[in-house]
Scaffold this motif. Structure first.
Motif, PDB file in Angstrom:
ATOM      1  N   VAL A 188       1.512  -8.049  -6.667  1.00 26.85           N
ATOM      2  CA  VAL A 188       0.853  -6.912  -6.011  1.00 26.85           C
ATOM      3  C   VAL A 188       1.605  -5.605  -6.288  1.00 26.85           C
ATOM      4  O   VAL A 188       1.004  -4.540  -6.441  1.00 26.85           O
ATOM      5  CB  VAL A 188       0.703  -7.155  -4.487  1.00 26.85           C
ATOM      6  CG1 VAL A 188      -0.438  -8.110  -4.198  1.00 26.85           C
ATOM      7  CG2 VAL A 188       1.992  -7.647  -3.853  1.00 26.85           C
ATOM      8  N   PHE A 189       2.916  -5.676  -6.356  1.00 25.58           N
ATOM      9  CA  PHE A 189       3.745  -4.493  -6.600  1.00 25.58           C
ATOM     10  C   PHE A 189       3.441  -3.905  -7.979  1.00 25.58           C
ATOM     11  O   PHE A 189       3.205  -2.695  -8.118  1.00 25.58           O
ATOM     12  CB  PHE A 189       5.220  -4.889  -6.486  1.00 25.58           C
ATOM     13  CG  PHE A 189       6.189  -3.745  -6.567  1.00 25.58           C
ATOM     14  CD1 PHE A 189       6.353  -2.881  -5.501  1.00 25.58           C
ATOM     15  CD2 PHE A 189       6.966  -3.544  -7.703  1.00 25.58           C
ATOM     16  CE1 PHE A 189       7.268  -1.831  -5.553  1.00 25.58           C
ATOM     17  CE2 PHE A 189       7.880  -2.503  -7.776  1.00 25.58           C
ATOM     18  CZ  PHE A 189       8.037  -1.646  -6.692  1.00 25.58           C
ATOM     19  N   ASP A 190       3.438  -4.753  -8.991  1.00 22.25           N
ATOM     20  CA  ASP A 190       3.198  -4.271 -10.359  1.00 22.25           C
ATOM     21  C   ASP A 190       1.776  -3.748 -10.523  1.00 22.25           C
ATOM     22  O   ASP A 190       1.547  -2.750 -11.211  1.00 22.25           O
ATOM     23  CB  ASP A 190       3.465  -5.395 -11.372  1.00 22.25           C
ATOM     24  CG  ASP A 190       4.935  -5.797 -11.413  1.00 22.25           C
ATOM     25  OD1 ASP A 190       5.778  -5.032 -10.896  1.00 22.25           O
ATOM     26  OD2 ASP A 190       5.247  -6.891 -11.938  1.00 22.25           O
TER      27      ASP A 190
ATOM     28  N   ILE B 176      -3.872   3.636  -1.009  1.00 26.11           N
ATOM     29  CA  ILE B 176      -4.076   2.806  -2.193  1.00 26.11           C
ATOM     30  C   ILE B 176      -3.344   1.485  -1.980  1.00 26.11           C
ATOM     31  O   ILE B 176      -2.151   1.485  -1.660  1.00 26.11           O
ATOM     32  CB  ILE B 176      -3.532   3.528  -3.449  1.00 26.11           C
ATOM     33  CG1 ILE B 176      -4.132   4.936  -3.546  1.00 26.11           C
ATOM     34  CG2 ILE B 176      -3.834   2.730  -4.715  1.00 26.11           C
ATOM     35  CD1 ILE B 176      -3.438   5.838  -4.548  1.00 26.11           C
ATOM     36  N   MET B 177      -4.043   0.375  -2.159  1.00 24.23           N
ATOM     37  CA  MET B 177      -3.389  -0.903  -1.858  1.00 24.23           C
ATOM     38  C   MET B 177      -3.793  -2.018  -2.813  1.00 24.23           C
ATOM     39  O   MET B 177      -4.924  -2.080  -3.293  1.00 24.23           O
ATOM     40  CB  MET B 177      -3.640  -1.313  -0.410  1.00 24.23           C
ATOM     41  CG  MET B 177      -5.063  -1.503  -0.008  1.00 24.23           C
ATOM     42  SD  MET B 177      -5.276  -1.447   1.796  1.00 24.23           S
ATOM     43  CE  MET B 177      -5.350   0.322   2.085  1.00 24.23           C
ATOM     44  N   ALA B 178      -2.810  -2.862  -3.084  1.00 20.17           N
ATOM     45  CA  ALA B 178      -3.039  -4.070  -3.873  1.00 20.17           C
ATOM     46  C   ALA B 178      -2.759  -5.262  -2.979  1.00 20.17           C
ATOM     47  O   ALA B 178      -1.804  -5.252  -2.191  1.00 20.17           O
ATOM     48  CB  ALA B 178      -2.118  -4.088  -5.090  1.00 20.17           C
TER      49      ALA B 178
ATOM     50  N   PHE C 116      -7.822  -4.961  -5.093  1.00 22.90           N
ATOM     51  CA  PHE C 116      -7.327  -3.584  -5.190  1.00 22.90           C
ATOM     52  C   PHE C 116      -8.323  -2.671  -4.477  1.00 22.90           C
ATOM     53  O   PHE C 116      -9.525  -2.698  -4.761  1.00 22.90           O
ATOM     54  CB  PHE C 116      -7.168  -3.169  -6.653  1.00 22.90           C
ATOM     55  CG  PHE C 116      -6.633  -1.771  -6.807  1.00 22.90           C
ATOM     56  CD1 PHE C 116      -5.305  -1.487  -6.510  1.00 22.90           C
ATOM     57  CD2 PHE C 116      -7.457  -0.735  -7.205  1.00 22.90           C
ATOM     58  CE1 PHE C 116      -4.812  -0.197  -6.618  1.00 22.90           C
ATOM     59  CE2 PHE C 116      -6.972   0.566  -7.318  1.00 22.90           C
ATOM     60  CZ  PHE C 116      -5.642   0.830  -7.025  1.00 22.90           C
ATOM     61  N   VAL C 117      -7.815  -1.883  -3.541  1.00 24.41           N
ATOM     62  CA  VAL C 117      -8.674  -1.091  -2.656  1.00 24.41           C
ATOM     63  C   VAL C 117      -8.098   0.316  -2.504  1.00 24.41           C
ATOM     64  O   VAL C 117      -6.876   0.489  -2.469  1.00 24.41           O
ATOM     65  CB  VAL C 117      -8.772  -1.781  -1.264  1.00 24.41           C
ATOM     66  CG1 VAL C 117      -9.365  -0.865  -0.218  1.00 24.41           C
ATOM     67  CG2 VAL C 117      -9.583  -3.071  -1.365  1.00 24.41           C
TER      68      VAL C 117
ATOM     69  N   ARG D 272       0.837  -1.206   0.000  1.00 21.74           N
ATOM     70  CA  ARG D 272       0.000   0.000   0.000  1.00 21.74           C
ATOM     71  C   ARG D 272       0.858   1.237   0.000  1.00 21.74           C
ATOM     72  O   ARG D 272       2.023   1.223   0.419  1.00 21.74           O
ATOM     73  CB  ARG D 272      -0.967  -0.003   1.167  1.00 21.74           C
ATOM     74  CG  ARG D 272      -0.358   0.028   2.569  1.00 21.74           C
ATOM     75  CD  ARG D 272      -0.176   1.426   3.114  1.00 21.74           C
ATOM     76  NE  ARG D 272       0.082   1.430   4.540  1.00 21.74           N
ATOM     77  CZ  ARG D 272       0.875   2.311   5.140  1.00 21.74           C
ATOM     78  NH1 ARG D 272       1.538   3.222   4.453  1.00 21.74           N
ATOM     79  NH2 ARG D 272       1.042   2.274   6.447  1.00 21.74           N
ATOM     80  N   THR D 273       0.272   2.330  -0.455  1.00 23.53           N
ATOM     81  CA  THR D 273       0.934   3.624  -0.386  1.00 23.53           C
ATOM     82  C   THR D 273      -0.113   4.697  -0.148  1.00 23.53           C
ATOM     83  O   THR D 273      -1.320   4.434  -0.266  1.00 23.53           O
ATOM     84  CB  THR D 273       1.745   3.908  -1.663  1.00 23.53           C
ATOM     85  OG1 THR D 273       2.513   5.099  -1.468  1.00 23.53           O
ATOM     86  CG2 THR D 273       0.857   4.083  -2.879  1.00 23.53           C
TER      87      THR D 273
END
Length: 747
Positions: free
Chosen positions: A629-631, A617-619, A605-606, A504-505
């Motif tokens: 998840v990173f990509d 924002i998170m995968a 994805f949320v 997440r970021t």
């Protein structure tokens, strides 16, 4: 046993002797002080027994304030000399000179605004208040609760069903009746009862209240107890509490007339439906069990934030200042309950007797006005705050906010920037046990207040910004130590099952203040502006899904049940309104307005809206290949940033701008849930933290910080670094960290 118990029962004379012994020792017990031996001796045996029954709670509990309760509707007449003395003493009135008068019409009172609207927004209240007006009623045909048998209680509840049926059939009310009487057709189980108590809809279990037990009121619990709840949950009737009926109207808003007018209309309707009517006294007004409530039986209250008057988390100062103004101050759950962590208290006019219903409402309006004046007077000056910082600084060496405060730098600032700095520092000042303690409140605070924030960043992230700089990079191919195929697959490291992977970021929109300085209007507008971003995502087959909001009135609003379910599934963020750190930072203010969550069709994805940053924002996925998840996150961020008007806040020197300096730079946290049963032996993550912290890894419970680990030893691990490390380096650090975890677990 029964024979012996009966023999041990005190005689009336024993009880009178006990009263006479207690009376000089307990001068604040009104029941004891109003006992007159001559009056008692003048009574018939029947009325002597009635008086002692009414006095029993105050005798058994000499620490009581009032201590007596009427047990029959006519006790105030039958035992008038005793009750009249008690009423005068408690309510501080002279009944030879004044009389109780009933009046619900505010138009006849002096001091009412011309439009007759008691709107506290006119007084400067900037947010909706929780408003509640309640009164009590007792049916003439039954004893009052203190003298009811179990059969009386059950029968009364049964008789009242036709009243509730009428309310349920009326579109102005609707709703349902729920009962906790075993065998009742509308019986609810403990889980539903506890939920209603938690929501302040139903009353608490009285069976452990020694005062009400000795009064006879709490006897036979839970028989004959229940609650009518309107469809909108804004009108409630308790059955079988301290009075037969406790009738209340409640709403969120600023116009006090709304709840008052609803209550009045409802009472008129309900009283017309009750066989035999409700107990009233020509001299004393509405008859209630406790003399403290007689007259109007009314309590009109609001929940209002008074952070300056409740500094330190106590309502002691608020009570000291507001009591002489005729106002009672309570916690949010009633007397002897805690106040809100944001300084919210329950205030109400203290008077119930020899004051009309209309006067109580006006007293509440004027009381709120007085509260706001007192709150403003209690507000610390900037110099007061600085002195507080200087006193706290040596006592809290681990509080970065306090340690990075420099008086010379502060004195060099303009008044505007001094205020900004103190605002950013507020959470750490109010909560000196904080680690970081400061939060940026505007996207440019890191520039405007650079000397302070730079010092805080260096101290927390353990970097020297004269020698290093934050650099953004999402490309893992340029890093040393990446496998040849550039796949960070933890299965290669020996992980034998799919892990819960999450990256997440945070992002903040340039065009709005950061969450700590947002108004309610800002929050609602930002959520509205972001809808077009979510509409694009929903229309894109790579995302799909939906947006859900907890903002009242939002087109995508979800109820509490759905919200709680999403929180439980770790999709939605938790209620922030009880987090004192975020409240003092301004971030949790105005909950739940402007808060929501975008959820992709596959739930992988949320985007959180309105949490600690504008966007989180998170995968997430189950698997072993971290790149997945990173990509996905990288591609999504690029797309989302291209859709946001005005773009996202970034600093050339510090990277992605976040509210909390702990997250600045990448704003990123990359984590997995991994089983470490040996490192968490005994059900604690203490040993895991001790071993993994030196390796640059954070260990948390499965619901975040300060939450339990899994029963199978599953913990959440992530690289600790966020700043002066690139996004790609964080992902590689997670991969290498998992490798280190497996080695440590094996050891």
């Amino acid at each position: 046993c029964l024979v012996a118990e009966e023999k041990a029962k005190p005689t009336p004379e024993d009880i009178v002797k006990s009263i006479e012994e207690l009376k000089p020792k307990w001068p604040d017990n009104i029941t004891l002080q109003c006992f007159d031996r001559k009056y008692y001796d003048s009574l018939s045996d029947e009325n002597k027994a009635k008086l002692l029954e009414c006095m029993n709670s105050g005798i058994q509990n000499p620490d009581s304030s009032m201590g007596c309760y009427a047990c029959r509707p006519d006790d105030y007449e039958t035992l008038k000399p005793f009750f009249k003395a008690a009423l005068q003493k408690y309510h501080k009135v002279d009944l030879s000179k004044t009389k109780h008068v009933t009046n619900w019409d505010i138009t006849k009172l002096e001091g009412v605004p011309e439009d007759q609207k008691l709107d506290v927004a006119k007084l400067g209240v900037k947010e909706n208040l929780s408003m509640r007006v309640r009164t009590g009623r007792n049916l003439k045909k039954f004893p009052l609760p203190g003298a009811m048998t179990k059969e009386d209680r059950v029968q009364m509840e049964k008789d009242l069903q036709k009243v509730f049926d009428k309310l349920i059939a009326d579109e102005k009310f609707g709703g349902k009746y729920v009962s906790i009487t075993p065998g009742h057709p509308s019986f609810i189980d403990k889980k539903e009862y506890d939920s209603l108590v938690k929501d302040h809809i139903m009353f608490k279990d009285m069976s452990a209240d020694k005062y009400l037990l000795d009064a006879g009121i709490a006897r036979d619990w839970p028989f004959g107890r229940g609650c009518y709840i309107s469809a909108d949950r804004g009108f409630v009737i308790w059955v079988g509490e301290e009075d037969h009926l406790r009738i209340m109207a409640m709403a969120k808003g600023t116009l006090l007339n709304v709840v008052f007018d609803r209550l009045k209309a409802a009472i008129d309707y309900i009283e017309s439906l009750i066989d035999g009517g409700c107990a009233k006294s020509e001299e004393f007004g509405v008859v209630t069990s406790c003399p403290t409530n007689i007259g109007t039986g009314m309590r009109a209250s609001v929940h209002i934030k008074l952070p300056n008057l409740t500094k330190g988390g106590s309502d002691k100062n608020a009570k000291k200042i507001l009591k002489p103004l005729g106002l009672s101050v309570r916690g949010l759950g009633g007397e002897h309950t805690p106040i809100g962590v944001d300084g919210t208290v329950d205030i109400s006019p203290s008077a119930r007797f020899c004051i009309s219903e209309a006067e109580i409402l006006l007293a509440l309006y004027n009381g709120i006005k007085e509260c706001l004046v007192a709150e403003e007077k209690a507000k610390p000056t900037p110099e007061d705050i600085v002195k507080s910082i200087e006193e706290l600084k040596p006592k809290w060496p681990d509080n970065i906010t306090l340690q990075c405060f420099d008086r010379k730098y502060y004195d060099s600032l303009s008044d505007e920037n001094k205020a900004k700095l103190l605002e950013c520092m507020n959470s750490g000042i109010q909560n000196p046990d904080s680690s970081m303690g400061c939060y940026a409140c505007r996207p440019d605070d890191y520039e405007t207040l650079k000397p302070f924030f730079k010092a805080a960043l260096q101290k927390y992230h353990k970097v020297d910004l004269s020698k290093t700089k934050h650099v953004t990079n999402w490309d893992i191919t340029k890093l040393e130590g990446v496998p040849e195929d550039q796949k960070l697959d933890v299965a290669k490291l020996g992980v034998k099952e799919n892990l819960s992977m999450r990256v997440r970021t945070g992002r903040n929109l340039k065009k709005f203040p950061l969450p700590g300085a947002m108004t309610k209007e800002d929050r609602v507008q930002m959520e509205k502006d972001l809808q077009k971003v979510f509409d694009k995502l929903i229309a894109d087959e790579k995302f799909g899904g939906k947006y859900v909001s907890i903002t009242p009135g939002h087109p995508s609003f979800i109820d509490k049940k759905e919200y709680d379910s999403l929180v439980k599934d770790h999709i939605m963020f938790k209620d922030m309104s009880a987090d004192k750190y975020l409240l003092d930072a301004g971030i949790a203010r105005d909950w739940p307005f402007g808060r929501g969550c975008y959820i992709s069709a596959d739930r992988g994805f949320v985007i959180w809206v309105g949490e600690e940053d504008h966007l989180r924002i998170m995968a997430m996925a189950k698997g072993t290949l971290l790149n997945v998840v990173f990509d996905r996150l990288k591609a999504a961020i690029d797309y989302i940033e291209s859709l946001i008007d005005g773009g996202c806040a970034k600093s050339e020197e510090f990277g992605v701008v976040t509210s909390c300096p702990t997250n600045i730079g990448t704003g990123m946290r990359a984590s997995v849930h991994i089983k470490l049963p040996n490192l968490t032996k005994g059900g604690s993550d203490k040993n895991a933290k001790k071993i993994l912290k030196p390796l640059g890894l954070s260990v948390r419970g499965l619901g975040g910080e300060h939450t339990p680990i899994g029963v199978d030893g599953t913990v959440d691990i992530s690289p600790s670094a966020r700043f002066c490390i690139s996004e790609a380096e964080i992902l590689l650090a997670l991969y290498n960290g998992i490798k280190e975890c497996l080695v440590a677990e094996e050891k």
